[in-house]
Design a protein around this motif. Structure first.
Motif, PDB file in Angstrom:
ATOM      1  N   GLY A 155       0.794  -1.223   0.000  1.00 26.02           N
ATOM      2  CA  GLY A 155       0.000   0.000   0.000  1.00 26.02           C
ATOM      3  C   GLY A 155       0.826   1.273   0.000  1.00 26.02           C
ATOM      4  N   VAL A 156       2.148   1.145   0.111  1.00 27.99           N
ATOM      5  CA  VAL A 156       3.048   2.298  -0.002  1.00 27.99           C
ATOM      6  C   VAL A 156       3.628   2.270  -1.410  1.00 27.99           C
ATOM      7  N   PHE A 157       3.241   3.246  -2.230  1.00 26.58           N
ATOM      8  CA  PHE A 157       3.575   3.224  -3.641  1.00 26.58           C
ATOM      9  C   PHE A 157       4.806   4.075  -3.931  1.00 26.58           C
ATOM     10  N   THR A 158       5.621   3.582  -4.851  1.00 24.39           N
ATOM     11  CA  THR A 158       6.733   4.341  -5.414  1.00 24.39           C
ATOM     12  C   THR A 158       6.488   4.475  -6.908  1.00 24.39           C
ATOM     13  N   PHE A 159       6.490   5.700  -7.401  1.00 25.51           N
ATOM     14  CA  PHE A 159       6.189   5.968  -8.809  1.00 25.51           C
ATOM     15  C   PHE A 159       7.377   6.682  -9.450  1.00 25.51           C
ATOM     16  N   PRO A 160       8.215   5.974 -10.201  1.00 21.58           N
ATOM     17  CA  PRO A 160       9.336   6.640 -10.874  1.00 21.58           C
ATOM     18  C   PRO A 160       8.863   7.545 -12.013  1.00 21.58           C
ATOM     19  N   GLU A 161       9.725   8.467 -12.374  1.00 20.98           N
ATOM     20  CA  GLU A 161       9.462   9.350 -13.504  1.00 20.98           C
ATOM     21  C   GLU A 161       9.424   8.548 -14.806  1.00 20.98           C
ATOM     22  N   TYR A 162       8.706   9.086 -15.782  1.00 18.72           N
ATOM     23  CA  TYR A 162       8.801   8.623 -17.162  1.00 18.72           C
ATOM     24  C   TYR A 162       9.804   9.520 -17.881  1.00 18.72           C
ATOM     25  N   GLY A 163      10.697   8.910 -18.657  1.00 17.12           N
ATOM     26  CA  GLY A 163      11.719   9.684 -19.342  1.00 17.12           C
ATOM     27  C   GLY A 163      11.158  10.485 -20.505  1.00 17.12           C
ATOM     28  N   ARG A 164      11.866  11.561 -20.858  1.00 17.05           N
ATOM     29  CA  ARG A 164      11.415  12.434 -21.938  1.00 17.05           C
ATOM     30  C   ARG A 164      11.307  11.676 -23.250  1.00 17.05           C
ATOM     31  N   GLU A 165      12.300  10.838 -23.561  1.00 14.51           N
ATOM     32  CA  GLU A 165      12.255  10.095 -24.822  1.00 14.51           C
ATOM     33  C   GLU A 165      11.075   9.131 -24.829  1.00 14.51           C
ATOM     34  N   GLN A 166      10.805   8.532 -23.700  1.00 15.56           N
ATOM     35  CA  GLN A 166       9.680   7.608 -23.576  1.00 15.56           C
ATOM     36  C   GLN A 166       8.352   8.343 -23.784  1.00 15.56           C
ATOM     37  N   VAL A 167       8.210   9.516 -23.189  1.00 13.67           N
ATOM     38  CA  VAL A 167       6.982  10.295 -23.355  1.00 13.67           C
ATOM     39  C   VAL A 167       6.820  10.739 -24.803  1.00 13.67           C
ATOM     40  N   ASP A 168       7.911  11.160 -25.421  1.00  6.41           N
ATOM     41  CA  ASP A 168       7.828  11.570 -26.826  1.00  6.41           C
ATOM     42  C   ASP A 168       7.387  10.405 -27.717  1.00  6.41           C
ATOM     43  N   MET A 169       7.887   9.202 -27.433  1.00  2.00           N
ATOM     44  CA  MET A 169       7.493   8.042 -28.222  1.00  2.00           C
ATOM     45  C   MET A 169       6.029   7.691 -27.961  1.00  2.00           C
ATOM     46  N   LEU A 170       5.591   7.846 -26.718  1.00  2.82           N
ATOM     47  CA  LEU A 170       4.180   7.600 -26.400  1.00  2.82           C
ATOM     48  C   LEU A 170       3.289   8.563 -27.177  1.00  2.82           C
ATOM     49  N   ILE A 171       3.668   9.825 -27.224  1.00  2.00           N
ATOM     50  CA  ILE A 171       2.889  10.812 -27.980  1.00  2.00           C
ATOM     51  C   ILE A 171       2.833  10.415 -29.446  1.00  2.00           C
ATOM     52  N   ALA A 172       3.956   9.980 -29.995  1.00  2.00           N
ATOM     53  CA  ALA A 172       3.965   9.572 -31.402  1.00  2.00           C
ATOM     54  C   ALA A 172       3.081   8.357 -31.631  1.00  2.00           C
ATOM     55  N   LEU A 173       3.141   7.383 -30.727  1.00  2.00           N
ATOM     56  CA  LEU A 173       2.349   6.162 -30.876  1.00  2.00           C
ATOM     57  C   LEU A 173       0.852   6.459 -30.761  1.00  2.00           C
ATOM     58  N   VAL A 174       0.456   7.176 -29.710  1.00  2.00           N
ATOM     59  CA  VAL A 174      -0.971   7.453 -29.516  1.00  2.00           C
ATOM     60  C   VAL A 174      -1.489   8.352 -30.634  1.00  2.00           C
ATOM     61  N   GLY A 175      -0.684   9.310 -31.045  1.00  3.37           N
ATOM     62  CA  GLY A 175      -1.097  10.152 -32.164  1.00  3.37           C
ATOM     63  C   GLY A 175      -1.309   9.352 -33.436  1.00  3.37           C
ATOM     64  N   ASP A 176      -0.449   8.369 -33.674  1.00  3.75           N
ATOM     65  CA  ASP A 176      -0.602   7.501 -34.844  1.00  3.75           C
ATOM     66  C   ASP A 176      -1.889   6.682 -34.754  1.00  3.75           C
ATOM     67  N   ILE A 177      -2.184   6.153 -33.570  1.00  3.15           N
ATOM     68  CA  ILE A 177      -3.414   5.371 -33.387  1.00  3.15           C
ATOM     69  C   ILE A 177      -4.644   6.247 -33.593  1.00  3.15           C
ATOM     70  N   LEU A 178      -4.637   7.423 -32.975  1.00  2.00           N
ATOM     71  CA  LEU A 178      -5.800   8.310 -33.097  1.00  2.00           C
ATOM     72  C   LEU A 178      -6.051   8.718 -34.543  1.00  2.00           C
ATOM     73  N   GLY A 179      -4.980   8.834 -35.313  1.00  2.41           N
ATOM     74  CA  GLY A 179      -5.146   9.184 -36.713  1.00  2.41           C
ATOM     75  C   GLY A 179      -5.889   8.129 -37.511  1.00  2.41           C
ATOM     76  N   ARG A 180      -5.888   6.888 -37.013  1.00  2.00           N
ATOM     77  CA  ARG A 180      -6.577   5.798 -37.698  1.00  2.00           C
ATOM     78  C   ARG A 180      -7.964   5.523 -37.128  1.00  2.00           C
ATOM     79  N   TYR A 181      -8.297   6.165 -36.013  1.00  2.00           N
ATOM     80  CA  TYR A 181      -9.609   5.982 -35.380  1.00  2.00           C
ATOM     81  C   TYR A 181     -10.191   7.358 -35.076  1.00  2.00           C
ATOM     82  N   PRO A 182     -10.670   8.063 -36.095  1.00  2.00           N
ATOM     83  CA  PRO A 182     -11.151   9.436 -35.881  1.00  2.00           C
ATOM     84  C   PRO A 182     -12.351   9.520 -34.953  1.00  2.00           C
TER      85      PRO A 182
END
Length: 255
Positions: free
Chosen positions: A111-138
């Motif tokens: 019940g004691v949680f530790t939440f590490p940061e997400y790296g900048r490169e990882q977030v940028d790739m997530l944005i690219a991936l989700v943006g690509d998916i959304l472009g195919r499901y308007p």
């Protein structure tokens, strides 16, 4: 650049049976790359995509230097990532969701949680991936990009309070509140919070499953805060949290 690698197909999926894709659900793995890949391809659970952490040792040990996304299940198939879940009146969201697992070594120590940061490169790739998916499901809009804790708040904390949802919103992905509207509601709620029955309706209008008891109400508030008020996600309801909820409903639900 978005690089999709299909080298590790999962065997754990089934057919959507005509269900349309309605949501994208974001998760963290709470395990390194090598262990996550085993679990998601041979462990009875699965996701459509796995996004590594480029600085995580087992990713480099597997022979990878550049960051890429692994497609484990085709989008037209039903992966097993959301489990028991609910959003906007629908249960069993695997039927119409695309699941993205993000390597992040979050921990729950009783019940004691530790939440590490997400790296900048990882977030940028997530944005690219989700943006690509959304472009195919308007048909999918801002309210259809969700965290696992949004759709299963009573049992899940992922993707946790370190995922920069506001950064995603500024890149055109997901929902966020208007600051002036939030401030207006917060001034109103300085005089007193709305009645609990009204707050329950507001959470449900936003999309959350009804809270059946006090503990679920607190867990739902915590999940909401982890996404929209990340500096403090204690689960206690206050004027700022209520103001954010009302501002979001005004922007996205027309209320």
């Amino acid at each position: 650049m978005l690089v999709i690698d299909s080298s590790f197909p999962s065997r754990d999926f089934n057919q959507r049976n005509g269900e349309p894709v309605r949501q994208i659900i974001l998760h963290y793995t709470a395990a390194p790359f090598a262990a996550s890949l085993r679990t998601l391809t041979r462990g009875g659970v699965s996701a459509h995509y796995l996004l590594p952490d480029p600085d995580e040792p087992s990713y480099h040990a597997a022979g990878y230097d550049e960051l890429r996304v692994f497609r484990l299940v085709d989008e037209d198939k039903r992966a097993w990532h959301a489990g028991v879940s609910h959003w906007c009146g629908r249960d069993n969201l695997n039927n119409g969701a695309i699941g993205i697992e993000i390597i992040n070594l979050a921990r729950d120590d009783g019940g004691v949680f530790t939440f590490p940061e997400y790296g900048r490169e990882q977030v940028d790739m997530l944005i690219a991936l989700v943006g690509d998916i959304l472009g195919r499901y308007p048909q999918m809009g801002p309210m259809d990009v969700l965290g696992h804790s949004d759709v299963a708040y009573w049992r899940k904390s992922d993707p946790g309070p370190r995922l920069p949802w506001q950064c995603l919103f500024e890149a055109g992905i997901g929902a966020w509140f208007d600051e002036a509207t939030r401030a207006m509601y917060q001034r109103r709620f300085c005089l007193g919070l709305p009645p609990e029955v009204e707050l329950e309706r507001a959470f449900q209008r936003f999309g959350y499953k009804p809270a059946l008891n006090r503990r679920e109400f607190e867990l739902r508030t915590r999940a909401f805060q982890m996404r929209f008020r990340q500096r403090d996600y204690c689960g206690a309801l206050d004027g700022e949290t209520c103001a954010i909820l009302y501002a979001l409903n005004e922007r996205y639900r027309g209320i």
